[in-house]
Each structure stands twice: as structure tokens, then as C-alpha cells.
Design a protein around this motif. Structure first.
Motif, PDB file in Angstrom:
ATOM      1  N   THR A  33     -63.406   4.292 -59.366  1.00  0.00           N
ATOM      2  CA  THR A  33     -64.299   4.310 -58.213  1.00  0.00           C
ATOM      3  C   THR A  33     -65.467   3.395 -58.546  1.00  0.00           C
ATOM      4  N   ILE A  34     -65.748   2.455 -57.644  1.00  0.00           N
ATOM      5  CA  ILE A  34     -66.868   1.533 -57.828  1.00  0.00           C
ATOM      6  C   ILE A  34     -67.914   1.846 -56.762  1.00  0.00           C
ATOM      7  N   TYR A  35     -69.100   2.222 -57.222  1.00  0.00           N
ATOM      8  CA  TYR A  35     -70.231   2.491 -56.329  1.00  0.00           C
ATOM      9  C   TYR A  35     -70.970   1.174 -56.132  1.00  0.00           C
ATOM     10  N   THR A  36     -71.025   0.705 -54.894  1.00  0.00           N
ATOM     11  CA  THR A  36     -71.607  -0.607 -54.608  1.00  0.00           C
ATOM     12  C   THR A  36     -72.697  -0.497 -53.558  1.00  0.00           C
ATOM     13  N   LYS A  37     -73.420  -1.608 -53.401  1.00  0.00           N
ATOM     14  CA  LYS A  37     -74.336  -1.750 -52.267  1.00  0.00           C
ATOM     15  C   LYS A  37     -74.141  -3.153 -51.699  1.00  0.00           C
ATOM     16  N   PRO A  38     -74.373  -3.318 -50.412  1.00  0.00           N
ATOM     17  CA  PRO A  38     -74.173  -4.627 -49.790  1.00  0.00           C
ATOM     18  C   PRO A  38     -75.068  -5.697 -50.431  1.00  0.00           C
TER      19      PRO A  38
END
Length: 107
Positions: A33-38
């Protein structure tokens, strides 16, 4: 009688442990799972690594799938984007995760 039987099993279980460790070291991540932000270049970079390697991942995006408070609650107040959970363990951000994959001989 009983002690002798335990001794027979010990080398086998050691072998199984070593074998499991080797599999862990050499096999591609099973779940990530990769937690990203724009607009995050390091998020893009780690996703590119996964695409090049043909590894699958689940992406969770800030303010779509989780809040900033939830993110810092899970990863700590000083955590930056992205954060990865690989096979149930936090491997940190982009560069830390790449270092971990290199250590495992995956890249």
C-alpha cells in the motif's frame, strides 16, 4: 525418547527458517500500500519503480482515502509522502523503500 525426537526436528526447522528467510529476501512484494498525495514527485518515483518491476500496489491518496491526521497518526508527526506498507511492514518513504528493496536484492 522425547528429547531424541525434538533433536531430529531441530535441523529441519532451522532449514525451513533459512528457506523462508531466503524466499522473503528474494521474492517481490506480495502486497504493498502506497500512501500518496497529489503533486508529490517521490510518490510518482516509487510508483514508477513498481511499474517497471511489474509489481502491483494499492494507492491511497490524501484527502480521498485518508486525512492528514490519520496519516500522521499512523506514520508519526514528521512522516513525509509517500509512505509504504510492504507485506504488512512499514518500509518508510521512497528512498528508504528503495534502499530496503536493494538490500533484499530485488532491484
Amino acid at each position: 525418547g522425547t528429547r531424541h525426537r525434538e533433536e531430529q526436528h531441530r535441523p529441519q526447522s532451522l532449514f525451513n527458517r533459512v528457506q523462508r528467510t531466503l524466499v522473503l529476501v528474494m521474492s517481490a512484494p506480495k502486497s504493498t500500500t502506497i500512501y500518496t498525495k497529489p503533486g508529490c514527485p517521490f510518490c510518482t518515483k516509487i510508483k514508477e519503480v513498481y511499474k517497471i518491476k511489474g509489481w502491483s500496489y494499492r494507492e491511497l491518496v490524501l484527502n480521498e482515502n485518508f486525512t492528514r491526521d490519520q496519516f500522521h497518526g499512523q506514520f508519526g508527526g514528521s512522516a513525509t509522502f509517500p509512505q509504504l506498507i510492504v507485506d504488512g511492514q512499514s518500509t518508510g518513504g521512497c528512498n528508504e523503500s528503495i534502499s530496503e528493496f536493494k538490500k533484499r536484492g530485488l532491484i
